[in-house]
Design a protein around this motif. Structure first.
Motif, PDB file in Angstrom:
ATOM      1  N   GLY A 163       0.838  -1.184   0.000  1.00 17.94           N
ATOM      2  CA  GLY A 163       0.000   0.000   0.000  1.00 17.94           C
ATOM      3  C   GLY A 163       0.871   1.231   0.000  1.00 17.94           C
ATOM      4  O   GLY A 163       1.720   1.414  -0.854  1.00 17.94           O
ATOM      5  N   LYS A 164       0.704   2.075   0.998  1.00 21.62           N
ATOM      6  CA  LYS A 164       1.558   3.242   1.192  1.00 21.62           C
ATOM      7  C   LYS A 164       1.680   3.432   2.693  1.00 21.62           C
ATOM      8  O   LYS A 164       0.763   3.916   3.351  1.00 21.62           O
ATOM      9  N   MET A 165       2.824   3.016   3.256  1.00 17.54           N
ATOM     10  CA  MET A 165       2.937   2.966   4.707  1.00 17.54           C
ATOM     11  C   MET A 165       4.384   3.141   5.136  1.00 17.54           C
ATOM     12  O   MET A 165       5.278   3.368   4.317  1.00 17.54           O
ATOM     13  N   SER A 166       4.614   2.999   6.431  1.00 11.83           N
ATOM     14  CA  SER A 166       5.946   3.064   7.005  1.00 11.83           C
ATOM     15  C   SER A 166       6.182   1.810   7.823  1.00 11.83           C
ATOM     16  O   SER A 166       5.343   1.434   8.653  1.00 11.83           O
ATOM     17  N   VAL A 167       7.313   1.133   7.576  1.00  7.53           N
ATOM     18  CA  VAL A 167       7.672  -0.080   8.302  1.00  7.53           C
ATOM     19  C   VAL A 167       9.085   0.088   8.862  1.00  7.53           C
ATOM     20  O   VAL A 167      10.010   0.412   8.115  1.00  7.53           O
ATOM     21  N   GLU A 168       9.238  -0.129  10.175  1.00  9.95           N
ATOM     22  CA  GLU A 168      10.537   0.057  10.833  1.00  9.95           C
ATOM     23  C   GLU A 168      11.118   1.433  10.514  1.00  9.95           C
ATOM     24  O   GLU A 168      12.296   1.580  10.156  1.00  9.95           O
ATOM     25  N   ASP A 169      10.247   2.449  10.613  1.00  8.56           N
ATOM     26  CA  ASP A 169      10.633   3.854  10.411  1.00  8.56           C
ATOM     27  C   ASP A 169      11.084   4.164   8.989  1.00  8.56           C
ATOM     28  O   ASP A 169      11.722   5.207   8.750  1.00  8.56           O
ATOM     29  N   GLY A 170      10.770   3.287   8.055  1.00  2.00           N
ATOM     30  CA  GLY A 170      11.124   3.545   6.667  1.00  2.00           C
ATOM     31  C   GLY A 170       9.894   3.531   5.775  1.00  2.00           C
ATOM     32  O   GLY A 170       9.105   2.589   5.829  1.00  2.00           O
ATOM     33  N   PRO A 171       9.694   4.563   4.940  1.00  4.42           N
ATOM     34  CA  PRO A 171       8.545   4.563   4.029  1.00  4.42           C
ATOM     35  C   PRO A 171       8.696   3.477   2.976  1.00  4.42           C
ATOM     36  O   PRO A 171       9.789   3.242   2.462  1.00  4.42           O
ATOM     37  N   CYS A 172       7.609   2.802   2.655  1.00  4.45           N
ATOM     38  CA  CYS A 172       7.667   1.741   1.649  1.00  4.45           C
ATOM     39  C   CYS A 172       6.273   1.456   1.108  1.00  4.45           C
ATOM     40  O   CYS A 172       5.266   1.929   1.639  1.00  4.45           O
ATOM     41  N   ASN A 173       6.235   0.664   0.038  1.00  7.95           N
ATOM     42  CA  ASN A 173       4.970   0.245  -0.577  1.00  7.95           C
ATOM     43  C   ASN A 173       4.758  -1.255  -0.516  1.00  7.95           C
ATOM     44  O   ASN A 173       3.632  -1.728  -0.644  1.00  7.95           O
ATOM     45  N   ILE A 174       5.834  -2.023  -0.370  1.00 11.66           N
ATOM     46  CA  ILE A 174       5.743  -3.481  -0.207  1.00 11.66           C
ATOM     47  C   ILE A 174       6.695  -3.866   0.915  1.00 11.66           C
ATOM     48  O   ILE A 174       7.857  -3.444   0.922  1.00 11.66           O
ATOM     49  N   VAL A 218       2.105  -2.403 -12.825  1.00 10.50           N
ATOM     50  CA  VAL A 218       1.816  -3.814 -12.538  1.00 10.50           C
ATOM     51  C   VAL A 218       3.136  -4.574 -12.424  1.00 10.50           C
ATOM     52  O   VAL A 218       4.037  -4.401 -13.249  1.00 10.50           O
ATOM     53  N   GLY A 219       3.260  -5.397 -11.367  1.00 14.96           N
ATOM     54  CA  GLY A 219       4.472  -6.173 -11.157  1.00 14.96           C
ATOM     55  C   GLY A 219       4.161  -7.536 -10.576  1.00 14.96           C
ATOM     56  O   GLY A 219       3.010  -7.849 -10.257  1.00 14.96           O
ATOM     57  N   LYS A 220       5.200  -8.353 -10.427  1.00 16.97           N
ATOM     58  CA  LYS A 220       5.052  -9.710  -9.913  1.00 16.97           C
ATOM     59  C   LYS A 220       6.055  -9.898  -8.771  1.00 16.97           C
ATOM     60  O   LYS A 220       7.257  -9.773  -8.968  1.00 16.97           O
ATOM     61  N   TRP A 221       5.550 -10.197  -7.568  1.00 15.56           N
ATOM     62  CA  TRP A 221       6.378 -10.317  -6.367  1.00 15.56           C
ATOM     63  C   TRP A 221       6.552 -11.792  -6.014  1.00 15.56           C
ATOM     64  O   TRP A 221       5.579 -12.519  -5.831  1.00 15.56           O
ATOM     65  N   ASP A 222       7.822 -12.245  -5.904  1.00 16.69           N
ATOM     66  CA  ASP A 222       8.087 -13.649  -5.597  1.00 16.69           C
ATOM     67  C   ASP A 222       8.616 -13.859  -4.180  1.00 16.69           C
ATOM     68  O   ASP A 222       9.075 -14.940  -3.829  1.00 16.69           O
ATOM     69  N   GLY A 223       8.550 -12.821  -3.359  1.00 15.60           N
ATOM     70  CA  GLY A 223       9.065 -12.905  -1.996  1.00 15.60           C
ATOM     71  C   GLY A 223      10.424 -12.276  -1.842  1.00 15.60           C
ATOM     72  O   GLY A 223      10.854 -11.969  -0.728  1.00 15.60           O
ATOM     73  N   ASN A 224      11.129 -12.072  -2.952  1.00 18.79           N
ATOM     74  CA  ASN A 224      12.450 -11.450  -2.929  1.00 18.79           C
ATOM     75  C   ASN A 224      12.590 -10.309  -3.922  1.00 18.79           C
ATOM     76  O   ASN A 224      13.338  -9.368  -3.685  1.00 18.79           O
TER      77      ASN A 224
END
Length: 283
Positions: free
Chosen positions: A60-71, A155-161
């Protein structure tokens, strides 16, 4: 418009596949140490794969471990966020960054019956084809970081890495600026439909010309081709056309379309609902 955060939970080592859905009124199912700043709208789903530890993927559009990210990806075995699998998407000519509107897991199965050969007397066989298990990510993003020239076309494809491209031809620099893909639906292991609010064109080798795509596109993984629907264009007399939901009916081989539009090829459709029949090619 707020599309919220999509989340996907990989539960590995279970004997049976499970699924769940949680709306904004329910508990998030995210462990207490997985403290991410999320939108109040959340969706969760579960699956299993025997070879790796359980993972929670949110987008989405969030912050994880004080870092902005989308995935971002959370390891449920170690109770830690993966900083390597934390992706911040980017939009060209924008400082606001990219967004993810939906995640879709490819766990579809498809059965096909081989053709009989009377001259050899060989029996017909049934072949099963399974999806890759990867996540289809759609939203509004051009690339994975500001200086990258690898264009994803939302559009993208996420494989866990790794977030990889889905096909090559969906973007057209002259037409596809500001592509917003809000929803996706799988029509078997090798076929995905994406839709939203966009206008682009792709090369069609069979017709030896570029063909235009308006708001709904179909990708076939075997042929590695993006193409428009065969017949039918949705329009809106009072709004910008935006497809908000797709649903595939595997029995009838039909794609159900819902969103902001009120006409198909000039014919009035006040409900904003339509059905695309894959066999006849008509919307």
């Amino acid at each position: 418009e707020q599309y919220g955060v999509q989340a996907y939970l990989d539960l590995f080592g279970r004997k049976q596949e499970q699924s769940l859905a949680a709306d904004s009124a329910s508990n998030s199912q995210i462990p207490s140490r997985a403290a991410a700043k999320l939108s109040p709208h959340r969706h969760l789903a579960q699956r299993r794969t025997a070879k790796t530890s359980p993972k929670l993927v949110i987008a989405g559009k969030m912050s994880v471990e004080d870092g902005p990210c989308n995935i971002a990806q959370f390891n449920l075995a170690t109770n830690e966020w993966s900083l390597k699998a934390r992706i911040q998407l980017s939009l060209y000519n924008s400082y606001s960054g990219g967004e993810v509107y939906s995640l879709l897991a490819n766990h579809t199965s498809e059965f096909s019956l081989s053709k009989s050969r009377p001259d050899h007397g060989s029996p017909r066989t049934i072949t099963k084809s399974d999806g890759s298990g990867e996540l289809i990510v759609v939203g509004a993003f051009d690339t994975t970081y500001r200086n990258s020239q690898v264009t994803y076309c939302s559009v993208g494809k996420w494989d866990g890495n790794l977030l990889s491209k889905v096909g090559e031809g969906l973007c057209n620099s002259a037409l596809s600026k500001g592509m917003k893909i809000t929803t996706a639906s799988l029509a078997g292991p090798q076929d995905v439909y994406v839709a939203g609010s966009f206008h682009t064109q792709v090369w069609n080798g069979d017709r030896h010309e570029f063909v235009k795509i308006f708001n709904i596109a179909h990708f076939n993984a075997v042929e590695q081709m993006w193409l428009p629907l065969n017949v039918g264009q949705i329009t809106c007399s009072w709004c910008t056309v935006t497809v908000l939901a797709l649903a595939w009916d595997s029995k009838r081989r039909q794609l159900h379309v819902a969103g902001k539009f009120n006409a198909i090829d000039g014919r009035n459709v006040p409900a904003g609902l339509a059905i695309y029949d894959r066999d006849s090619g008509h919307l």
